[in-house]
Design a protein around this motif. Structure first.
Motif, PDB file in Angstrom:
ATOM      1  N   ILE A 146      95.760  57.841 -21.376  1.00  0.00           N
ATOM      2  CA  ILE A 146      94.958  58.309 -22.877  1.00  0.00           C
ATOM      3  C   ILE A 146      96.114  58.119 -24.398  1.00  0.00           C
ATOM      4  O   ILE A 146      94.872  58.077 -24.467  1.00  0.00           O
ATOM      5  N   GLU A 147      96.867  58.098 -23.441  1.00  0.00           N
ATOM      6  CA  GLU A 147      97.887  57.570 -24.656  1.00  0.00           C
ATOM      7  C   GLU A 147      97.390  55.620 -25.554  1.00  0.00           C
ATOM      8  O   GLU A 147      96.770  55.621 -27.148  1.00  0.00           O
ATOM      9  N   GLU A 148      97.109  55.185 -24.876  1.00  0.00           N
ATOM     10  CA  GLU A 148      96.282  53.548 -24.617  1.00  0.00           C
ATOM     11  C   GLU A 148      94.672  54.200 -25.258  1.00  0.00           C
ATOM     12  O   GLU A 148      94.663  53.348 -26.656  1.00  0.00           O
ATOM     13  N   ASP A 149      94.594  54.621 -24.407  1.00  0.00           N
ATOM     14  CA  ASP A 149      92.771  54.708 -25.136  1.00  0.00           C
ATOM     15  C   ASP A 149      92.325  55.242 -26.862  1.00  0.00           C
ATOM     16  O   ASP A 149      91.705  55.181 -27.289  1.00  0.00           O
ATOM     17  N   LEU A 150      93.528  56.421 -26.913  1.00  0.00           N
ATOM     18  CA  LEU A 150      93.396  57.089 -28.325  1.00  0.00           C
ATOM     19  C   LEU A 150      94.104  56.580 -29.219  1.00  0.00           C
ATOM     20  O   LEU A 150      94.072  56.777 -30.538  1.00  0.00           O
ATOM     21  N   ASP A 151      95.122  55.748 -28.855  1.00  0.00           N
ATOM     22  CA  ASP A 151      95.771  54.846 -29.756  1.00  0.00           C
ATOM     23  C   ASP A 151      96.410  55.771 -30.821  1.00  0.00           C
ATOM     24  O   ASP A 151      96.155  54.947 -31.801  1.00  0.00           O
ATOM     25  N   GLY A 152      96.782  56.910 -30.861  1.00  0.00           N
ATOM     26  CA  GLY A 152      96.935  57.507 -32.349  1.00  0.00           C
ATOM     27  C   GLY A 152      96.063  58.180 -32.939  1.00  0.00           C
ATOM     28  O   GLY A 152      96.796  58.765 -33.826  1.00  0.00           O
ATOM     29  N   GLY A 153      95.126  58.209 -32.317  1.00  0.00           N
ATOM     30  CA  GLY A 153      94.349  58.401 -33.086  1.00  0.00           C
ATOM     31  C   GLY A 153      93.394  59.652 -32.705  1.00  0.00           C
ATOM     32  O   GLY A 153      93.758  60.547 -31.770  1.00  0.00           O
ATOM     33  N   GLU A 154      91.824  59.664 -31.867  1.00  0.00           N
ATOM     34  CA  GLU A 154      91.010  60.874 -31.666  1.00  0.00           C
ATOM     35  C   GLU A 154      89.655  59.634 -31.904  1.00  0.00           C
ATOM     36  O   GLU A 154      89.280  58.305 -31.949  1.00  0.00           O
ATOM     37  N   ASP A 155      88.671  60.408 -30.283  1.00  0.00           N
ATOM     38  CA  ASP A 155      87.553  59.487 -30.148  1.00  0.00           C
ATOM     39  C   ASP A 155      86.914  59.867 -31.499  1.00  0.00           C
ATOM     40  O   ASP A 155      85.873  60.723 -31.065  1.00  0.00           O
ATOM     41  N   VAL A 156      86.722  58.967 -31.636  1.00  0.00           N
ATOM     42  CA  VAL A 156      85.327  58.996 -32.847  1.00  0.00           C
ATOM     43  C   VAL A 156      83.645  59.190 -32.192  1.00  0.00           C
ATOM     44  O   VAL A 156      83.573  59.861 -33.357  1.00  0.00           O
ATOM     45  N   THR A 157      83.534  58.808 -32.414  1.00  0.00           N
ATOM     46  CA  THR A 157      81.882  58.925 -31.055  1.00  0.00           C
ATOM     47  C   THR A 157      81.524  60.133 -30.705  1.00  0.00           C
ATOM     48  O   THR A 157      81.152  60.809 -31.140  1.00  0.00           O
ATOM     49  N   THR A 158      82.868  60.597 -30.319  1.00  0.00           N
ATOM     50  CA  THR A 158      82.493  61.868 -29.715  1.00  0.00           C
ATOM     51  C   THR A 158      82.620  62.734 -30.136  1.00  0.00           C
ATOM     52  O   THR A 158      82.244  63.667 -30.683  1.00  0.00           O
ATOM     53  N   VAL A 159      83.708  62.765 -31.544  1.00  0.00           N
ATOM     54  CA  VAL A 159      83.830  63.990 -32.656  1.00  0.00           C
ATOM     55  C   VAL A 159      82.891  63.670 -33.515  1.00  0.00           C
ATOM     56  O   VAL A 159      81.885  64.937 -33.705  1.00  0.00           O
ATOM     57  N   ALA A 160      82.229  62.367 -34.320  1.00  0.00           N
ATOM     58  CA  ALA A 160      80.792  62.134 -35.027  1.00  0.00           C
ATOM     59  C   ALA A 160      79.643  63.336 -33.953  1.00  0.00           C
ATOM     60  O   ALA A 160      79.375  63.489 -34.624  1.00  0.00           O
ATOM     61  N   THR A 161      79.321  62.919 -32.712  1.00  0.00           N
ATOM     62  CA  THR A 161      77.769  63.352 -32.560  1.00  0.00           C
ATOM     63  C   THR A 161      78.210  64.372 -30.945  1.00  0.00           C
ATOM     64  O   THR A 161      77.096  65.227 -31.054  1.00  0.00           O
ATOM     65  N   VAL A 162      79.336  65.221 -30.529  1.00  0.00           N
ATOM     66  CA  VAL A 162      78.964  66.599 -29.785  1.00  0.00           C
ATOM     67  C   VAL A 162      79.661  67.585 -30.756  1.00  0.00           C
ATOM     68  O   VAL A 162      81.179  67.091 -30.891  1.00  0.00           O
ATOM     69  N   PRO A 163      78.940  67.947 -30.284  1.00  0.00           N
ATOM     70  CA  PRO A 163      79.508  69.482 -31.155  1.00  0.00           C
ATOM     71  C   PRO A 163      80.822  70.536 -31.020  1.00  0.00           C
ATOM     72  O   PRO A 163      81.089  70.102 -29.559  1.00  0.00           O
ATOM     73  N   GLU A 164      81.568  71.141 -31.760  1.00  0.00           N
ATOM     74  CA  GLU A 164      83.570  71.137 -31.160  1.00  0.00           C
ATOM     75  C   GLU A 164      82.802  72.122 -29.977  1.00  0.00           C
ATOM     76  O   GLU A 164      83.845  72.388 -28.920  1.00  0.00           O
ATOM     77  N   ASP A 165      82.374  73.397 -29.753  1.00  0.00           N
ATOM     78  CA  ASP A 165      81.877  73.899 -28.913  1.00  0.00           C
ATOM     79  C   ASP A 165      81.121  73.816 -27.714  1.00  0.00           C
ATOM     80  O   ASP A 165      80.828  74.948 -26.864  1.00  0.00           O
ATOM     81  N   SER A 166      81.067  72.849 -27.562  1.00  0.00           N
ATOM     82  CA  SER A 166      79.953  71.790 -26.504  1.00  0.00           C
ATOM     83  C   SER A 166      79.878  71.925 -24.888  1.00  0.00           C
ATOM     84  O   SER A 166      81.516  71.636 -24.720  1.00  0.00           O
ATOM     85  N   VAL A 167      79.818  72.612 -24.232  1.00  0.00           N
ATOM     86  CA  VAL A 167      80.945  72.712 -22.833  1.00  0.00           C
ATOM     87  C   VAL A 167      79.376  71.805 -21.920  1.00  0.00           C
ATOM     88  O   VAL A 167      78.312  72.075 -22.111  1.00  0.00           O
TER      89      VAL A 167
END
Length: 349
Positions: free
Chosen positions: A75-96
């Motif tokens: 997971i750390e390799e994929d996030l590289d100290g940041g966040e999943d920018v595509t997902t954060v931008a396109t998916v509402p925070e409370d979505s399940v």
């Protein structure tokens, strides 16, 4: 021909590494409030995985602490100290969302609980898991393997890391099963080597077991294996064997040989196991007759699925197949969201 100026060395970067088996403060092991310290690791190391999941991993012969740390590294390799920018931008925070890990092709599955471990360290809320098959099961194209319900953002962020491990381990299990099937009805078993991906040996050798194979050495300390370079350094195959026996009198010793004469030498010296390297099936049968049950015999080199049965029928105990772990293709598995609006392409992400 390229010059150093055209192909400069890459610029060094600082990468935070999570050490396998490290304490919680270093990013590995368990965190605050860990509830799985009651018996999952006999050496006292704890992990932050769900206790039931940790127990399942332990029962499968895997160290839950190591699996957790491998999951963190992925997971750390994929996030590289940041966040999943595509997902954060396109998916509402409370979505399940509910997603099905689904086989795209037939094979043998391995690593389902490892995939769960990856997802569990990403999910910020509790998640529900429905298990449809178990490691070692044969599956068909389109078959559901694992269903997960959790926050959509978390599932998307952990998807690729979970699939990377699940597809890799299932590919190894599938390849191993093909060898085991060919050998069915003989006494011969297919076993792996130390030609594994650094850091993933325990998982890859677990996948071999899921596919019906057996493990050889997990490390350099399990047993001795005298190979050609040891023979050259010691001045002879029998001499190399005798030196190991003197230094480690209680250790099992396997000796690699290239000729029938070497078979005689190491047999007379008292070798426990003899590795017949690059023998033909006919030559293997001669070696089996010569040994007459006084040592365990293993074949390596020149081995293919097409020739495996001939070597088995020659009478050896094992076939050593490094390709199980170093060359097996993945088993294609994807993640399908049940809500079409939230679907993600698990095969190509």
């Amino acid at each position: 021909m390229s010059t150093p100026e055209e192909n400069p060395r890459p610029t060094p970067v600082d990468v935070p590494l999570i050490h396998i088996g490290a304490p919680a403060e270093s990013g590995g092991g368990c965190g605050d409030g860990c509830g799985c310290g009651d018996g999952y690791d006999p050496d006292g190391l704890e992990c932050g995985l769900d206790p039931a999941l940790a127990q399942l991993l332990a029962e499968a012969g895997l160290d839950p602490v190591q699996v957790e740390d491998i999951a963190h590294v992925a997971i750390e390799e994929d996030l590289d100290g940041g966040e999943d920018v595509t997902t954060v931008a396109t998916v509402p925070e409370d979505s399940v969302a509910t997603g099905d890990f689904t086989a795209r092709e037939a094979g043998v599955v391995a690593g389902l609980r490892v995939a769960e471990a990856v997802l569990s360290i990403v999910c910020t809320d509790e998640f529900e898991v429905e298990r449809h098959v178990e490691d070692g099961d044969r599956v068909t194209a389109g078959q559901k393997l694992l269903t997960v319900t959790t926050r959509t953002r978390d599932l998307l962020t952990g998807e690729r890391s979970a699939l990377n491990l699940l597809c890799r381990l299932s590919g190894i299990a599938t390849a191993t099963r093909a060898w085991a099937d060919v050998l069915e009805g003989t006494k011969t078993e297919v076993r792996d080597t130390r030609k594994t991906t650094p850091g993933l040996r325990a998982l890859e050798k677990y996948a071999v077991r899921c596919g019906g194979g057996v493990n050889h050495r997990m490390s350099l300390v399990d047993a001795a294996l005298v190979k050609d370079n040891h023979v050259i350094a010691a001045g002879g195959v029998a001499e190399a064997f005798q030196r190991v026996r003197k230094a480690f009198p209680d250790l099992a010793i396997e000796v690699e040989v290239d000729t029938l004469e070497q078979v005689r030498e190491v047999l007379d010296a008292g070798a426990d196991l003899i590795l017949l390297d690059n023998f033909t099936p006919a030559g293997t049968a001669e070696a089996v007759a010569l040994v007459a049950g006084r040592a365990v015999l293993e074949s390596s080199g020149r081995l293919t699925l097409d020739s495996a049965r001939a070597y088995a029928e020659a009478g050896v105990d094992y076939l050593a197949v490094g390709a199980l772990t170093h060359s097996s293709p993945i088993l294609d598995i994807g993640l399908d969201f049940r809500d079409a609006a939230a679907r993600t392409d698990g095969a190509d992400a």
